[in-house]
Design an enzyme around this catalytic site. Structure first.
Site: not given
Ligand code: NAP
Length: 269
Positions: A20, A64, A68, A130, A149
């Site tokens: 977006l 993104t 990152k 994040a 986690n």
């Molecule tokens: P990431 O680096 O891939 O990290 C994802 C985390 O979630 C990891 O700790 C992972 O656990 C856990 N996870 C993923 N799938 C899971 C599941 N099915 N069950 C349990 N734990 C699970 O992702 P990220 O960059 O941090 O982003 C995470 C979310 O934040 C996304 O939805 C993204 O769109 C959102 N976000 C929003 C903003 C905003 O501005 N609002 C900004 C950044 C990100 P493991 O360590 O076990 O793999």
């Protein structure tokens, strides 16, 4: 041939189908009479994307998943906060020099600005990219953080880096949390009926912040509202981190003026 003085900005990542960012940044340019356009530049090869940023040139790049961390080695300089967090979500091209920043942390700080955090029990779900920016902010605000986690080792790394304890699953219902923050993608479209926490754990008066912004109101936030919690949406974080990117590029103050409504309207379509 007339040379256009239009500036280009971009969002880079892979895949980018859901982004977006162009909608938001282009609305900002229109409202502020800035002759610029943001385009989505999907790509898996971060080195190639950095070349495009230099050559086109791209003045501002929103970075993104999954770039990152990997983009950091291609920067000419990296802001101290981004270094400490260990992630760059913004590249500003200043006369050919690429400067890396992290504005997710500003989005987090603005979303949580009215929430008391000092010495409060804060549960953070997730330990990914994040969560790193979240950990940085919570450490600076002296919150008492509990990391939970799926992969426990990654929660241990977060506690080591930013302070706090690792929470066992049994502690989730036994501990009295003041604030609960979801940084996992659980609940994100299309799996909108999933939540990272059982509803029974939520208590009236808690603050629940879900950084997932698509859908606008996740199952976690719906459950939290029903339980009498105060809810904070990832849309606020998304808009604030984007406006901080524009502040960094334009080097002037910018207003959060109707952009959340724009994003929510798009998400509800
Ligand atoms: P990431 O680096 O891939 O990290 C994802 C985390 O979630 C990891 O700790 C992972 O656990 C856990 N996870 C993923 N799938 C899971 C599941 N099915 N069950 C349990 N734990 C699970 O992702 P990220 O960059 O941090 O982003 C995470 C979310 O934040 C996304 O939805 C993204 O769109 C959102 N976000 C929003 C903003 C905003 O501005 N609002 C900004 C950044 C990100 P493991 O360590 O076990 O793999």
């Amino acid at each position: 041939m007339a040379v256009s003085d239009k500036k280009f900005t971009a969002v880079i990542g892979f895949p980018l189908g859901h982004t977006l960012s162009p909608l938001l940044h282009n609305a900002f340019y229109k409202k502020n009479n800035i002759n610029a356009e943001m385009r989505a530049m999907p790509g898996e090869d971060v080195e190639k994307l950095v070349k495009v940023i230099r050559v086109l040139p791209v003045c501002l790049a929103a970075v993104t998943i999954p770039h990152k961390q990997t983009i950091m080695e291609f920067m000419d300089s990296i802001d101290e906060t981004a270094k400490e967090i260990g992630a760059v979500n913004t590249v500003i091209n200043r006369d050919g020099k690429l400067c890396g920043y992290n504005t997710d942390v500003v989005g987090i700080a603005k979303t949580l600005q009215a929430v008391p955090l000092k010495n409060k029990n804060v549960l953070v779900l997730g330990a990914g990219g994040a969560a790193q920016a979240m950990g940085y902010h919570l450490a600076r605000t002296h919150a008492l953080v509990y990391w939970y986690n799926r992969t426990r080792e990654r929660a241990e790394v977060m506690a080591e880096k930013f302070g706090g304890k690792v929470a066992a699953e049994s502690a989730l219902s036994a501990t009295n949390f003041d604030v609960i923050i979801n940084t996992t993608p659980i609940g994100m479209l299309p799996k909108t009926e999933e939540s990272p926490l059982p509803a029974g754990i939520l208590r009236a008066g808690q603050v629940v912040f879900d950084i997932v912004y698509n859908p606008f109101e996740t199952k976690l936030l719906r459950d939290a509202k029903a339980a009498g919690c105060n809810t904070l949406s990832g849309v606020t974080m998304f808009v604030e981190q984007a406006l901080e990117q524009e502040r960094l590029w334009l080097e002037r103050e910018v207003e959060n003026d109707g952009y959340e409504e724009l994003i929510i309207g798009e998400l509800k379509r």
